[in-house]
Design an enzyme around this catalytic site. Sequence first.
Site, PDB file in Angstrom:
ATOM      1  N   GLU A   1      20.106  23.389   1.006  1.00 17.14           N
ATOM      2  CA  GLU A   1      19.754  24.409   0.024  1.00 17.14           C
ATOM      3  C   GLU A   1      19.933  25.795   0.621  1.00 17.14           C
ATOM      4  OE1 GLU A   1      15.840  23.648  -1.517  1.00 17.14           O
ATOM      5  OE2 GLU A   1      16.416  21.724  -2.379  1.00 17.14           O
TER       6      GLU A   1
ATOM      7  N   HIS B   1      15.990  24.152  -7.241  1.00 16.78           N
ATOM      8  CA  HIS B   1      14.668  24.027  -6.606  1.00 16.78           C
ATOM      9  C   HIS B   1      13.675  24.952  -7.296  1.00 16.78           C
ATOM     10  CE1 HIS B   1      12.558  22.806  -2.601  1.00 16.78           C
ATOM     11  NE2 HIS B   1      11.708  22.843  -3.615  1.00 16.78           N
TER      12      HIS B   1
ATOM     13  N   ARG C   1      11.946  16.153  -2.813  1.00 21.45           N
ATOM     14  CA  ARG C   1      12.662  16.690  -1.662  1.00 21.45           C
ATOM     15  C   ARG C   1      14.073  16.105  -1.629  1.00 21.45           C
ATOM     16  NH1 ARG C   1       9.732  20.155  -1.819  1.00 21.45           N
ATOM     17  NH2 ARG C   1       8.303  21.034  -0.255  1.00 21.45           N
TER      18      ARG C   1
END
Length: 330
Positions: free
Chosen positions: A266, A285, A237
């Site tokens: 993000e 990601h 994370r």
Amino acid sequence: MPKVLITSREVAPFETRFRDVLEAAALELVYPPPGRFSQLTEEELLAGLPGIVATIAGSETYTPAVFTANLQLRVIARVGVGYDAVDLPAATRNGTVVTIAPNTNHGSVAEHTFALLLAFTRHIPTRHGTMAQGEWPRFTSLPLRGRTLALAGLGRIGKAVATRAAAFDMKLIAYDPAPDPAFCAAHQIRLVSFSELLPEADFLSLHLPLIPQTRHLINRTTLAQMKPTAVLVNTSRGGLVNEADLIEALRGQRIAGAGLDVFEEEPLPVVHALRSLPNVVLTPHAAGVDVQSIGDMARSAAEAIVAIQQGLWPDEKIVNPEVREHFHWC
């Protein structure tokens, strides 16, 4: 017919893996309109949620405002194992169950961890870029064999990374707040405290959840405890890392580099210092979403929705079990 919104645009091509589960329960699938990003913005989410009872959710953010506007939302079924993008207290107050998809993407994340490690140590992006320009860039690489891989977190993903590290002949040390001594003994992993982990790491790989105690765990102070030759890898994370402090350390060569798949914001802003640093490898990601894991995660999410609809309670998937006391389907 109750509607389920498939919020992750990445999931749409894999609907054959989960459509039957939802349709057998008389649930209608709804997809968001095409957009720039696979992850819905809050505006797109708010526009798409009215009339929706459940979502097969990506990494979009569920704020209190989202719940206030959608009292009918009963289930948020995450395609993945993280849920920090969901305001859990607000979900619980709204009577919305939040679920995850355990045991579905740990292998994919572990493989991606090594993809980042190898891309950095073997200079893959640089070598490809210069060869594409007609050059022949022969310079030395960094080995993995014999080096110390330090794992911050030894849950499902951390364990999957550890077993793969053995194939690279790496030394393993790990920190975990609730360690598994039997696994560590079987795989020759030395358990240490977090403060002991940092100075020994040649490669530090993060596999901890994002909770208040771990937010900005990697910061100016902890980075200063690492070797100047060390490499940080984060496939967990983004909030685990204070990006401003990391950028400072990378620019000052206080650590050698970083491989990052997750970020504090993000999508990563178009103008961002991390995009231009030469000692960083970036991916968007993407660690947990290979063609096998994304189908497995989506099916697990669909099964969680149907189980809850039918009055069952898949305890291993539900992250806010206290909502059960006042839960109703529709």
